[in-house]
Design a protein around this motif. Structure first.
Motif, PDB file in Angstrom:
ATOM      1  N   VAL A 151       0.832  -1.207   0.000  1.00  0.00           N
ATOM      2  CA  VAL A 151       0.000   0.000   0.000  1.00  0.00           C
ATOM      3  C   VAL A 151       0.867   1.257   0.000  1.00  0.00           C
ATOM      4  O   VAL A 151       0.725   2.120  -0.863  1.00  0.00           O
ATOM      5  CB  VAL A 151      -0.983   0.001   1.192  1.00  0.00           C
ATOM      6  CG1 VAL A 151      -1.763   1.305   1.250  1.00  0.00           C
ATOM      7  CG2 VAL A 151      -1.943  -1.180   1.096  1.00  0.00           C
ATOM      8  N   CYS A 152       1.815   1.362   0.944  1.00  0.00           N
ATOM      9  CA  CYS A 152       2.626   2.579   1.059  1.00  0.00           C
ATOM     10  C   CYS A 152       4.018   2.451   0.425  1.00  0.00           C
ATOM     11  O   CYS A 152       4.733   3.434   0.332  1.00  0.00           O
ATOM     12  CB  CYS A 152       2.772   2.977   2.520  1.00  0.00           C
ATOM     13  SG  CYS A 152       3.758   1.829   3.521  1.00  0.00           S
ATOM     14  N   THR A 153       4.376   1.248   0.006  1.00  0.00           N
ATOM     15  CA  THR A 153       5.683   0.928  -0.600  1.00  0.00           C
ATOM     16  C   THR A 153       6.872   1.300   0.286  1.00  0.00           C
ATOM     17  O   THR A 153       7.933   1.649  -0.189  1.00  0.00           O
ATOM     18  CB  THR A 153       5.852   1.536  -2.015  1.00  0.00           C
ATOM     19  OG1 THR A 153       5.892   2.954  -1.926  1.00  0.00           O
ATOM     20  CG2 THR A 153       4.752   1.085  -2.946  1.00  0.00           C
ATOM     21  N   GLU A 154       6.691   1.243   1.586  1.00  0.00           N
ATOM     22  CA  GLU A 154       7.745   1.430   2.585  1.00  0.00           C
ATOM     23  C   GLU A 154       7.885   0.102   3.332  1.00  0.00           C
ATOM     24  O   GLU A 154       6.995  -0.743   3.272  1.00  0.00           O
ATOM     25  CB  GLU A 154       7.346   2.523   3.580  1.00  0.00           C
ATOM     26  CG  GLU A 154       7.246   3.899   2.976  1.00  0.00           C
ATOM     27  CD  GLU A 154       8.533   4.691   3.150  1.00  0.00           C
ATOM     28  OE1 GLU A 154       9.338   4.357   4.029  1.00  0.00           O
ATOM     29  OE2 GLU A 154       8.716   5.645   2.393  1.00  0.00           O
ATOM     30  N   SER A 176       5.508  -0.990   8.878  1.00  0.00           N
ATOM     31  CA  SER A 176       5.535  -0.340  10.174  1.00  0.00           C
ATOM     32  C   SER A 176       4.393  -0.936  10.987  1.00  0.00           C
ATOM     33  O   SER A 176       3.236  -0.864  10.582  1.00  0.00           O
ATOM     34  CB  SER A 176       5.347   1.166  10.009  1.00  0.00           C
ATOM     35  OG  SER A 176       5.314   1.795  11.250  1.00  0.00           O
ATOM     36  N   HIS A 177       4.717  -1.543  12.108  1.00  0.00           N
ATOM     37  CA  HIS A 177       3.727  -2.260  12.915  1.00  0.00           C
ATOM     38  C   HIS A 177       2.949  -3.240  12.022  1.00  0.00           C
ATOM     39  O   HIS A 177       1.745  -3.096  11.823  1.00  0.00           O
ATOM     40  CB  HIS A 177       2.778  -1.296  13.620  1.00  0.00           C
ATOM     41  CG  HIS A 177       3.483  -0.303  14.484  1.00  0.00           C
ATOM     42  ND1 HIS A 177       4.058  -0.625  15.684  1.00  0.00           N
ATOM     43  CD2 HIS A 177       3.743   1.003  14.291  1.00  0.00           C
ATOM     44  CE1 HIS A 177       4.623   0.434  16.206  1.00  0.00           C
ATOM     45  NE2 HIS A 177       4.455   1.443  15.391  1.00  0.00           N
ATOM     46  N   PRO A 178       3.656  -4.228  11.458  1.00  0.00           N
ATOM     47  CA  PRO A 178       3.020  -5.136  10.502  1.00  0.00           C
ATOM     48  C   PRO A 178       1.900  -5.970  11.101  1.00  0.00           C
ATOM     49  O   PRO A 178       1.961  -6.352  12.274  1.00  0.00           O
ATOM     50  CB  PRO A 178       4.178  -6.032  10.049  1.00  0.00           C
ATOM     51  CG  PRO A 178       5.172  -5.971  11.145  1.00  0.00           C
ATOM     52  CD  PRO A 178       5.036  -4.607  11.750  1.00  0.00           C
ATOM     53  N   GLU A 179       0.878  -6.197  10.292  1.00  0.00           N
ATOM     54  CA  GLU A 179      -0.232  -7.065  10.667  1.00  0.00           C
ATOM     55  C   GLU A 179      -0.505  -8.016   9.514  1.00  0.00           C
ATOM     56  O   GLU A 179      -0.537  -7.605   8.358  1.00  0.00           O
ATOM     57  CB  GLU A 179      -1.475  -6.252  11.000  1.00  0.00           C
ATOM     58  CG  GLU A 179      -1.298  -5.438  12.263  1.00  0.00           C
ATOM     59  CD  GLU A 179      -2.587  -4.881  12.804  1.00  0.00           C
ATOM     60  OE1 GLU A 179      -3.629  -4.942  12.124  1.00  0.00           O
ATOM     61  OE2 GLU A 179      -2.546  -4.358  13.932  1.00  0.00           O
ATOM     62  N   GLU A 180      -0.698  -9.276   9.861  1.00  0.00           N
ATOM     63  CA  GLU A 180      -0.954 -10.311   8.868  1.00  0.00           C
ATOM     64  C   GLU A 180      -2.449 -10.560   8.752  1.00  0.00           C
ATOM     65  O   GLU A 180      -3.152 -10.703   9.752  1.00  0.00           O
ATOM     66  CB  GLU A 180      -0.239 -11.604   9.266  1.00  0.00           C
ATOM     67  CG  GLU A 180      -0.370 -12.698   8.243  1.00  0.00           C
ATOM     68  CD  GLU A 180       0.440 -13.931   8.597  1.00  0.00           C
ATOM     69  OE1 GLU A 180       0.249 -14.959   7.942  1.00  0.00           O
ATOM     70  OE2 GLU A 180       1.268 -13.866   9.535  1.00  0.00           O
ATOM     71  N   ILE A 189       0.726  -9.354   4.383  1.00  0.00           N
ATOM     72  CA  ILE A 189       1.087  -8.475   5.494  1.00  0.00           C
ATOM     73  C   ILE A 189       1.134  -7.029   5.010  1.00  0.00           C
ATOM     74  O   ILE A 189       1.651  -6.741   3.931  1.00  0.00           O
ATOM     75  CB  ILE A 189       2.447  -8.889   6.089  1.00  0.00           C
ATOM     76  CG1 ILE A 189       2.382 -10.345   6.553  1.00  0.00           C
ATOM     77  CG2 ILE A 189       2.852  -7.961   7.225  1.00  0.00           C
ATOM     78  CD1 ILE A 189       3.719 -10.925   6.951  1.00  0.00           C
ATOM     79  N   PHE A 190       0.593  -6.138   5.829  1.00  0.00           N
ATOM     80  CA  PHE A 190       0.566  -4.704   5.542  1.00  0.00           C
ATOM     81  C   PHE A 190       0.868  -3.948   6.830  1.00  0.00           C
ATOM     82  O   PHE A 190       0.774  -4.500   7.924  1.00  0.00           O
ATOM     83  CB  PHE A 190      -0.813  -4.268   5.024  1.00  0.00           C
ATOM     84  CG  PHE A 190      -1.239  -4.958   3.774  1.00  0.00           C
ATOM     85  CD1 PHE A 190      -0.862  -4.468   2.537  1.00  0.00           C
ATOM     86  CD2 PHE A 190      -2.006  -6.108   3.829  1.00  0.00           C
ATOM     87  CE1 PHE A 190      -1.244  -5.104   1.368  1.00  0.00           C
ATOM     88  CE2 PHE A 190      -2.400  -6.758   2.665  1.00  0.00           C
ATOM     89  CZ  PHE A 190      -2.016  -6.251   1.437  1.00  0.00           C
ATOM     90  N   CYS A 191       1.176  -2.663   6.714  1.00  0.00           N
ATOM     91  CA  CYS A 191       1.333  -1.805   7.884  1.00  0.00           C
ATOM     92  C   CYS A 191      -0.031  -1.648   8.558  1.00  0.00           C
ATOM     93  O   CYS A 191      -1.053  -1.542   7.879  1.00  0.00           O
ATOM     94  CB  CYS A 191       1.799  -0.406   7.484  1.00  0.00           C
ATOM     95  SG  CYS A 191       3.358  -0.334   6.610  1.00  0.00           S
ATOM     96  N   ASP A 240      -5.617   0.586   8.507  1.00  0.00           N
ATOM     97  CA  ASP A 240      -6.578   1.475   9.157  1.00  0.00           C
ATOM     98  C   ASP A 240      -6.970   2.651   8.264  1.00  0.00           C
ATOM     99  O   ASP A 240      -8.133   2.989   8.138  1.00  0.00           O
ATOM    100  CB  ASP A 240      -6.011   2.013  10.470  1.00  0.00           C
ATOM    101  CG  ASP A 240      -5.869   0.936  11.526  1.00  0.00           C
ATOM    102  OD1 ASP A 240      -6.490  -0.140  11.386  1.00  0.00           O
ATOM    103  OD2 ASP A 240      -5.119   1.167  12.490  1.00  0.00           O
ATOM    104  N   ASN A 241      -5.985   3.288   7.636  1.00  0.00           N
ATOM    105  CA  ASN A 241      -6.251   4.471   6.813  1.00  0.00           C
ATOM    106  C   ASN A 241      -6.984   4.150   5.525  1.00  0.00           C
ATOM    107  O   ASN A 241      -7.795   4.938   5.057  1.00  0.00           O
ATOM    108  CB  ASN A 241      -4.947   5.198   6.476  1.00  0.00           C
ATOM    109  CG  ASN A 241      -4.362   5.895   7.680  1.00  0.00           C
ATOM    110  OD1 ASN A 241      -5.011   6.075   8.699  1.00  0.00           O
ATOM    111  ND2 ASN A 241      -3.104   6.274   7.568  1.00  0.00           N
ATOM    112  N   ALA A 242      -6.677   3.025   4.942  1.00  0.00           N
ATOM    113  CA  ALA A 242      -7.289   2.682   3.662  1.00  0.00           C
ATOM    114  C   ALA A 242      -8.725   2.207   3.813  1.00  0.00           C
ATOM    115  O   ALA A 242      -9.463   2.153   2.834  1.00  0.00           O
ATOM    116  CB  ALA A 242      -6.459   1.608   2.959  1.00  0.00           C
TER     117      ALA A 242
END
Length: 92
Positions: A17-20, A23-27, A33-35, A40-42
């Protein structure tokens, strides 16, 4: 507080999503896995990679968490010279 990634990192720990680095990964239940912030923001209702419905989240394997904690970052605040790892940034 915001931080900028300053060092190299494995492309395997990059958020789609953010291509970084995560940060605080969640599966997700599908295994992707995404930040946490990106999820939350998306306000995503489905996985951004496989389009399966978002049913639940969990912390990923500890090896993944440790890889993301070692990413080099610097503080984005004006006049702040702090630099360190993501893990160290929690105390900054």
């Amino acid at each position: 507080m915001q931080f900028t990634v300053t060092g190299p990192y494995s492309p395997h720990i990059e958020c789609a999503v953010c291509t970084e680095p995560w940060s605080h990964p969640e599966e997700l239940q599908c295994g992707h896995i995404f930040c946490r912030r990106c999820l939350d923001n998306a306000a995503m209702r489905q996985c951004a990679l496989c389009r399966k419905p978002l049913v639940g989240r969990k912390p990923p394997h500890f090896v993944i968490v440790s890889q993301t904690a070692e990413v080099a970052v610097k503080c984005d605040e004006a006049d702040c010279q702090w630099a360190g790892t993501r893990e160290q940034s929690e105390a900054h």
